[in-house]
Scaffold this active site. Structure first.
Site, PDB file in Angstrom:
ATOM      1  N   CYS A  54       0.838  -1.213   0.000  1.00  0.00           N
ATOM      2  CA  CYS A  54       0.000   0.000   0.000  1.00  0.00           C
ATOM      3  C   CYS A  54       0.868   1.258   0.000  1.00  0.00           C
ATOM      4  O   CYS A  54       0.552   2.251  -0.667  1.00  0.00           O
ATOM      5  CB  CYS A  54      -0.927   0.019   1.213  1.00  0.00           C
ATOM      6  SG  CYS A  54      -2.045  -1.387   1.256  1.00  0.00           S
ATOM      7  N   ARG A 137      -7.921  -4.493  -3.150  1.00  0.00           N
ATOM      8  CA  ARG A 137      -7.482  -3.315  -3.930  1.00  0.00           C
ATOM      9  C   ARG A 137      -8.494  -3.103  -5.068  1.00  0.00           C
ATOM     10  O   ARG A 137      -8.300  -3.593  -6.179  1.00  0.00           O
ATOM     11  CB  ARG A 137      -6.073  -3.535  -4.481  1.00  0.00           C
ATOM     12  CG  ARG A 137      -5.058  -3.763  -3.386  1.00  0.00           C
ATOM     13  CD  ARG A 137      -3.650  -3.949  -3.905  1.00  0.00           C
ATOM     14  NE  ARG A 137      -2.850  -4.564  -2.854  1.00  0.00           N
ATOM     15  CZ  ARG A 137      -2.304  -3.921  -1.830  1.00  0.00           C
ATOM     16  NH1 ARG A 137      -2.448  -2.615  -1.727  1.00  0.00           N
ATOM     17  NH2 ARG A 137      -1.617  -4.560  -0.907  1.00  0.00           N
TER      18      ARG A 137
HETATM   19  C1  BEZ Z   1       0.605  -4.581   1.851  1.00  0.00           C
HETATM   20  O1  BEZ Z   1       1.804  -4.790   1.882  1.00  0.00           O
HETATM   21  O2  BEZ Z   1       0.132  -3.515   1.475  1.00  0.00           O
HETATM   22  C2  BEZ Z   1      -0.323  -5.676   2.271  1.00  0.00           C
HETATM   23  C3  BEZ Z   1       0.009  -6.965   1.972  1.00  0.00           C
HETATM   24  C4  BEZ Z   1      -0.836  -7.988   2.376  1.00  0.00           C
HETATM   25  C5  BEZ Z   1      -1.998  -7.691   3.080  1.00  0.00           C
HETATM   26  C6  BEZ Z   1      -2.329  -6.386   3.343  1.00  0.00           C
HETATM   27  C7  BEZ Z   1      -1.508  -5.364   2.927  1.00  0.00           C
END
Ligand code: BEZ
Length: 236
Positions: A54, A137
């Site tokens: 993110c 997402r």
């Molecule tokens: C992230 O790195 O943004 C992420 C990865 C897995 C689950 C939730 C967020």
């Protein structure tokens, strides 16, 4: 597992009016989509603040924000986190994170706090078999009339391609402005597809029109140069 699969998840669809909501954001309160009348909007969700994928996405999107704004497109983010988490995360991004040549990145578009999941549920951003407490997402492209025109979903592990999101916003506007469709992998400057022939007469005419390139009567393209597309999209 069976119980989860039986749940009915309501999701808005392409062509639907964007579900309305009021929300608190990092840029103040918003009334959606009323506050975005006359603009395109990308409403997108991310799973959680202070997570690496993110963070890479926010830095990339914030760096490209002006480019989207020039195409009359505003950005609005959302996650199931509270306002203070959002503020702390965006401050950390600006003050501490350097990634792929991006640093000191300020996120100026609104980030919705959705701790109650009210908005995420309205937009089908919670997909329980992926994660029941985090939004996937999701990306909703909403036109100036408040109609959903494209929806893309990615899982938690997959960071989005923001060049593709920009390509989509330009292609949607090019299709509207010039009454055409865009073929596979289209970029501005590539030939565009003209609508299907409505009669035997028009099928014959287009096969004989020197400005139209027909592979067959149902598959015809014409030139549309990059400047013509971009001038129209960027000047509106
Ligand atoms: C992230 O790195 O943004 C992420 C990865 C897995 C689950 C939730 C967020």
């Amino acid at each position: 597992m069976e119980e989860q699969l039986e749940q009915v998840i309501s999701m808005p669809r392409i062509g639907d009016a964007a579900p309305a909501f009021k929300a608190v954001t990092t840029q103040g309160d918003i009334n959606f989509p009323a506050d975005y009348k006359d603009s395109w909007v990308i409403l997108f969700s991310h799973p959680a603040d202070f997570t690496p994928v993110c963070t890479s996405e926010f830095m990339t999107f914030a760096t490209m924000e002006e480019k989207f704004n020039k195409a009359n497109c505003k950005l609005v983010g959302l996650s199931i986190d509270g306002l203070y988490s959002h503020i702390a995360w965006l401050r950390t991004i600006k003050e501490k994170i350097e990634y792929k040549g991006m640093k000191n990145v300020e996120v100026n578009f609104p980030l919705i706090e959705d701790i109650t999941m009210e908005v995420a549920k309205k937009y089908g951003m919670i997909q329980p078999n992926e994660d029941s407490t985090k939004a996937v997402r999701a990306v909703f492209f909403i036109d100036p009339k408040g109609i959903i025109r494209t929806i893309i979903y990615y899982p938690l592990s997959l960071g989005r391609n923001f060049d593709e999101l920009y390509r989509v916003i330009i292609a949607l506007q090019a299709a509207d402005e010039f009454g055409v469709a865009t073929p596979a992998d289209w970029y501005p400057g590539d030939d565009v597809i003209i609508g299907p022939a409505g009669s035997c007469g028009s099928a014959k005419d287009r096969m004989e029109d020197g400005d139209i390139d027909c592979k067959d009567w149902f598959f015809c393209t014409k030139k549309l140069d990059k400047d013509t597309v971009m001038d129209r999209v960027l000047k509106k």
